[in-house]
Enzyme design. Structure first.
Site, PDB file in Angstrom:
ATOM      1  N   LYS A   1       0.886   5.565 -12.347  1.00 33.38           N
ATOM      2  CA  LYS A   1      -0.436   4.938 -12.271  1.00 33.38           C
ATOM      3  C   LYS A   1      -1.405   5.862 -11.536  1.00 33.38           C
ATOM      4  CE  LYS A   1      -1.318  -0.009 -12.304  1.00 33.38           C
ATOM      5  NZ  LYS A   1      -1.250  -0.358 -13.725  1.00 33.38           N
TER       6      LYS A   1
ATOM      7  N   GLU B   1       1.144   1.890 -25.874  1.00 31.89           N
ATOM      8  CA  GLU B   1       0.637   0.737 -25.132  1.00 31.89           C
ATOM      9  C   GLU B   1      -0.869   0.645 -25.277  1.00 31.89           C
ATOM     10  OE1 GLU B   1       0.810   0.979 -20.831  1.00 31.89           O
ATOM     11  OE2 GLU B   1       1.208   3.121 -20.950  1.00 31.89           O
TER      12      GLU B   1
ATOM     13  N   ARG C   1       7.133   1.860  -7.455  1.00 29.31           N
ATOM     14  CA  ARG C   1       6.379   2.574  -8.482  1.00 29.31           C
ATOM     15  C   ARG C   1       5.390   3.543  -7.833  1.00 29.31           C
ATOM     16  NH1 ARG C   1       3.685  -1.098 -12.985  1.00 29.31           N
ATOM     17  NH2 ARG C   1       2.160  -1.515 -11.359  1.00 29.31           N
TER      18      ARG C   1
HETATM   19  C1  PLP Z   1      -0.811  -1.194 -14.703  1.00 30.87           C
HETATM   20  C2  PLP Z   1      -0.577  -0.882 -16.127  1.00 30.87           C
HETATM   21  C3  PLP Z   1       0.218  -1.692 -16.946  1.00 30.87           C
HETATM   22  C4  PLP Z   1       0.781  -3.018 -16.498  1.00 30.87           C
HETATM   23  O1  PLP Z   1       1.626  -2.918 -15.405  1.00 30.87           O
HETATM   24  P1  PLP Z   1       1.928  -4.213 -14.549  1.00 30.87           P
HETATM   25  O2  PLP Z   1       2.834  -3.727 -13.475  1.00 30.87           O
HETATM   26  O3  PLP Z   1       2.558  -5.185 -15.452  1.00 30.87           O
HETATM   27  O4  PLP Z   1       0.618  -4.695 -14.032  1.00 30.87           O
HETATM   28  C5  PLP Z   1       0.458  -1.275 -18.252  1.00 30.87           C
HETATM   29  N1  PLP Z   1      -0.085  -0.135 -18.731  1.00 30.87           N
HETATM   30  C6  PLP Z   1      -0.868   0.646 -17.981  1.00 30.87           C
HETATM   31  C7  PLP Z   1      -1.424   1.883 -18.573  1.00 30.87           C
HETATM   32  C8  PLP Z   1      -1.138   0.299 -16.665  1.00 30.87           C
HETATM   33  O5  PLP Z   1      -1.929   1.075 -15.923  1.00 30.87           O
END
Ligand code: PLP
Ligand code: NAG
Ligand code: NAG
Length: 364
Positions: free
Chosen positions: A210, A246, A108
């Site tokens: 991210k 989300e 990722r």
């Molecule tokens: C990090 C994150 C998640 C969750 O990702 P994981 O890999 O399950 O920790 C979901 N939404 C956002 C916006 C994030 O930054």
């Protein structure tokens, strides 16, 4: 007597027994393991690795944890050229440590780096660096049942730029902090409010990676929600203002009968590793999973709603408020489906059940 503390400063201590607590050789750091929250607790070491634009990362090394130096003109400070990751390590009863799918975080980060015009460590470099950092800070991994070591890898444009352009140098850094179990005082369902004016992501934007800039951008809606007593904000798609996306930092699932539905990954939601793992766990348990457009109306007659992310693993949603109307899910703690998925996934992550998925990486 003067004794050296972990961070190079000196502490005056009149009790002989303090000498023991400063020993890095001891199995566990001398802290109140029962009182861990989700705040930063500095540990012994961090990992640093650099590379120049067009080059490859090399010669990463552990350093004492501490402040880093950046040119005021660094790309990350001026133009937000940065990414982060998050994963956890658990200590097993036998003392060994388990990482959960670290190569997924590595991949990722590489996808995010491509979007943000940054070079990234290879999957091997990333995973090796995580292992080294965790082992160097082993005494900060909480005892079984007390929490986990949260691992925070960063990738940033550390080189100086003035005009808008990719930075000439990049830094990959990993720091760690022990954190408590999210549901220490019992499971507290979260109360969400649907945001229909501010958006987190747009098609073609960076919602699917991210990158650091996505997070300061949600603080305004999140703070307003918290001021009104909600736990967090649930975002809708910015085109139709109708489909679920989300929460600020976790993914969402809606349960109806034996089917769980979650918004499909289409560039505006973050592809959570917990989300992906929950989908696989659910299917292995005979639960049907749909990844699709989920209209906000479906919240009205859902049986359960829950969120997923590394920090919470699975968090039940107690209520959702949309345009002044509050829908409650009538659960005190977990609903039955969320409970089952949480239980299977956390036991897998903690090494309490057989890892048939080959998701955990064991360090001794
Ligand atoms: C990090 C994150 C998640 C969750 O990702 P994981 O890999 O399950 O920790 C979901 N939404 C956002 C916006 C994030 O930054
Ligand atoms: C970086 O690594 C790749 C793959 O290992 C290699 O092909 C490339 O030549 C390297 N680049 C530099 C500048 O060393
Ligand atoms: C298990 O996963 C690791 C990567 O974490 C991989 O190297 C290994 O080959 C996998 N083993 C099996 C049996 O699939």
């Amino acid at each position: 007597m003067l004794i050296s503390t972990l961070h190079g400063s000196y502490l005056f201590c009149a009790l002989t027994k303090c000498v023991e607590c400063s020993s890095e050789a001891s199995e566990l750091a001398d802290i109140e393991w029962d009182n861990l929250g989700f705040g930063l607790l500095p540990t012994d070491y961090m990992y640093m690795m650099k590379c120049s634009q067009g080059g490859n990362f090399s010669k990463g090394e552990l350093q004492r944890f501490g402040n880093i130096e950046l040119n005021p003109s660094a790309g990350v400070l001026n133009y937000g050229q940065g990414l982060f990751e998050g994963l956890k390590a658990y200590r097993k009863e036998d003392g060994n440590i388990l990482l959960f799918r670290p190569e997924e975080n590595a991949l990722r980060m590489r996808q995010g780096a491509e979007r943000m015009c940054m070079p990234a460590p290879t999957v091997d470099q990333f995973v090796e660096a995580v292992k080294e950092t965790v082992l160097a800070n082993k005494r900060w991994v909480p005892p079984p049942g007390k929490g986990s070591l949260y691992i925070r890898p960063l990738l940033m444009g550390s080189g100086a730029v003035l005009g808008l352009a990719p930075a000439p140098e990049y830094t990959f850094l990993i720091y760690v902090s022990p954190v408590g179990n999210y549901f220490k005082e019992g499971v507290a369902p979260i109360n969400l409010i649907v945001e229909h004016e501010l958006h987190r992501a747009t098609p073609g934007g960076t919602g699917g990676v991210k990158t650091i800039g996505n997070y300061a951008a949600v603080l305004k809606a999140q703070s307003a929600a918290k001021a009104k007593g909600y736990s967090d904000v649930l975002y809708l798609d910015c085109v139709h203002k109708k489909y679920l996306e989300e929460v600020s930092s976790c993914n969402i699932f809606v349960v109806k009968g034996n089917v769980i539905s979650t918004p499909a990954i289409k560039g505006t939601i973050l592809p959570g590793i917990t989300r992906k793992s929950i989908i696989d766990v659910a299917r292995s348990q005979g639960i049907q999973v749909e990844e699709r457009f989920v209209p906000v109306d479906e919240l009205l007659d859902a049986d359960e709603v829950f969120c997923t992310g590394t920090a919470v693993v699975v968090s039940p949603v107690g209520s959702i408020t949309y345009k002044g109307k509050r829908v409650s899910y009538g659960v005190d703690g977990f609903g039955a489906v969320a409970q089952q998925l949480y239980s299977v996934l956390t036991r897998l992550q903690m090494g309490l059940i057989d890892d048939k998925m080959n998701w955990t990486v064991e360090l001794s």
